[in-house]
Design an enzyme around this catalytic site. Structure first.
Site, short mmCIF file in Angstrom:
data_model
loop_
_atom_site.label_atom_id
_atom_site.label_comp_id
_atom_site.label_asym_id
_atom_site.label_seq_id
_atom_site.Cartn_x
_atom_site.Cartn_y
_atom_site.Cartn_z
N MET A 26 0.85 -1.19 0.00
CA MET A 26 0.00 0.00 0.00
C MET A 26 0.88 1.24 0.00
SD MET A 26 -2.97 -1.06 2.73
CE MET A 26 -1.86 -1.89 3.88
N CYS A 109 -3.18 -1.59 -9.36
CA CYS A 109 -3.40 -0.23 -8.86
C CYS A 109 -4.38 0.51 -9.78
CB CYS A 109 -2.09 0.55 -8.80
SG CYS A 109 -2.35 2.25 -8.26
N ARG A 236 -6.37 -2.71 3.81
CA ARG A 236 -6.87 -1.59 4.61
C ARG A 236 -7.16 -1.93 6.06
NH1 ARG A 236 -11.54 0.39 0.78
NH2 ARG A 236 -11.54 -1.82 0.25
#
Length: 336
Positions: A26, A109, A236
Site C-alpha cells: 500500500m 493499482c 486496509r
C-alpha cells in the site's frame, strides 16, 4: 465447505505456513516502520509499497528509498509497476541487487495517474501485453515472480480465470487477486466468486491469494472456507491496526477472538511506529505519513476528538511525543 488443509504453501522454494497472511503493498502505508510492526504481530509475507520502474531507473530518491528491506521481514517481496518492458526488466535487475525473496508485479493499482499510462490495473485492457511483460520479467530474474491484480478492467472484461492461467504458464509462482474491477476502484463489495473460480480451475497449481474486504477475523474464516483460497492478502484492515494479523490467526487456529489491545499497548506501538517513521523518512515526512494511522489506532476511545485533531496537525516531533504522554496521563491515570 472446504476441509481444513494441512499442507504448507510455497511461493517457488519459499516455504510458508499452511494458510499464510500477506501484508498488501500500500502506497505510503506498507513502509519499513509499518512492516516491522505487522511482522511482529503475525504477518507471514511482506510486500513493499509499489515502486515505479521509471523512478527506479532514474534513481529517483523516493523510489530508491523504497528498496530498503530488513532481514527480520523475510520473506519480503518488492513490488514494481510500469508499462515499458525494458524499464520493467531494468527495474527487476535493480531490485535483485538488494536481495528480496520475491519480485511482485503490480497489475492492480486503479489510481488514474498509474492506470492511464497502461501500468497497474491499466494493463488489464491489454492482456497479451500483460502476459508478454510478465514472461520477460520471469526470464530476467532467478527470484520467484508473483502478481497482484484485479478481476478485470470493468464488468465486461472480467477475464481473470483465463488471465491467471496464462500468467502461471509464463512462470509466475503465486497470484493475489483483489475481488474488484478497476472501474470499481474500492467501492462496492469485492466479488470473491471469481477468485474461487481461479482457485478451482484444475489447471492451476500455484497459490491463489484472495484480497478485498477482509475486515474481521470472522470474515477471514468465512472466506477461507467459502472460497478455498490458499491464503489472504490483508490491506486496509491493517492500517493503524498491525494486531489484525494475530487476531485473524488466533481465530482461524484456535477459534476465539483475542481482546483488543489496551490503550497502553496502543500507545507503546504508536511511539515505536512514529520513532521508526521519523528515523527512516526524516521528521517532516515521518510525521505526515503517520497521520493516516491515528484514526484507527485510537478508534472507539471516548472523548478523544480534540486529541485526534492535534495528532494530525502537529508538525514537530517533540510536541507529538509530548501529546502522546498527555494522552497516556489523561486516560490511564484516571482509569486507576
Amino acid at each position: 465447505m472446504h476441509s481444513k488443509s494441512t499442507f504448507l504453501v510455497y511461493i517457488g522454494d519459499i516455504k510458508l505456513t499452511e494458510f499464510p497472511l500477506l501484508l498488501a503493498p500500500m502506497e505510503d502505508v506498507s513502509d519499513p516502520p509499518f512492516r516491522a510492526l505487522c511482522k511482529k504481530h503475525g504477518a507471514d509475507v511482506m510486500y513493499t509499497e509499489f515502486i515505479s520502474s521509471e523512478g527506479l531507473i532514474r534513481d529517483a530518491v523516493k523510489s530508491v528509498q523504497k528498496l530498503d528491506i530488513f532481514e527480520y521481514e523475510r520473506p519480503v517481496g518488492i513490488q514494481i509497476f510500469g508499462s515499458e518492458i525494458n524499464s520493467m526488466i531494468k527495474a527487476t535487475q535493480l531490485c535483485e541487487e538488494v536481495h528480496p525473496d520475491i519480485i511482485d508485479i503490480n497489475y492492480g493499482c486503479p489510481v488514474k495517474k498509474v492506470a492511464c499510462k497502461g501500468a497497474g490495473a491499466g494493463i488489464l485492457q491489454d492482456i497479451p501485453k500483460m502476459v508478454s511483460l510478465t514472461k520477460e520479467i520471469v526470464n530476467a530474474t532467478s527470484l520467484p515472480v508473483t502478481v497482484k491484480t484485479r478481476l478485470g478492467w470493468d464488468d465486461s472484461s472480467k477475464y481473470i480465470v483465463e488471465v491467471a492461467e496464462r500468467l502461471q504458464d509464463v512462470g509466475i509462482k503465486a497470484i493475489s487477486i483483489h475481488g474488484r474491477t478497476r472501474a470499481q476502484m474500492y467501492k462496492g463489495e469485492a466479488d470473491w466468486s471469481l477468485i474461487a473460480e481461479v482457485k478451482n480451475n484444475p489447471r492451476m497449481h500455484i497459490p491463489v491469494f484472495g484480497n478485498g474486504d477482509i475486515d474481521s477475523p470472522q470474515k477471514a474464516l468465512e472466506y477461507k472456507n467459502r472460497f478455498g483460497v490458499d491464503g489472504l492478502m490483508i490491506g486496509r484492515a491493517s492500517i493503524g491496526n498491525p494486531w489484525f494479523f494475530n487476531e485473524v490467526k488466533t481465530y482461524l487456529n484456535e477459534g476465539f477472538i483475542i481482546p483488543e489491545p489496551s490503550l497502553q499497548e496502543k500507545l507503546d506501538v504508536v511511539r515505536e511506529h512514529l520513532d521508526f517513521s521519523i528515523r527512516w523518512k526524516g521528521e517532516r515526512l515521518g510525521l505526515l505519513e503517520m497521520r493516516r494511522h491515528y484514526a484507527r489506532y485510537f478508534k472507539g476511545i471516548q472523548d478523544f476528538k480534540k486529541y485526534r485533531t492535534q495528532l494530525v496537525t502537529i508538525e514537530n516531533k517533540e510536541e507529538l511525543f509530548s501529546l502522546l504522554n498527555t494522552i497516556e496521563e489523561q486516560f490511564l491515570i484516571y482509569q486507576e
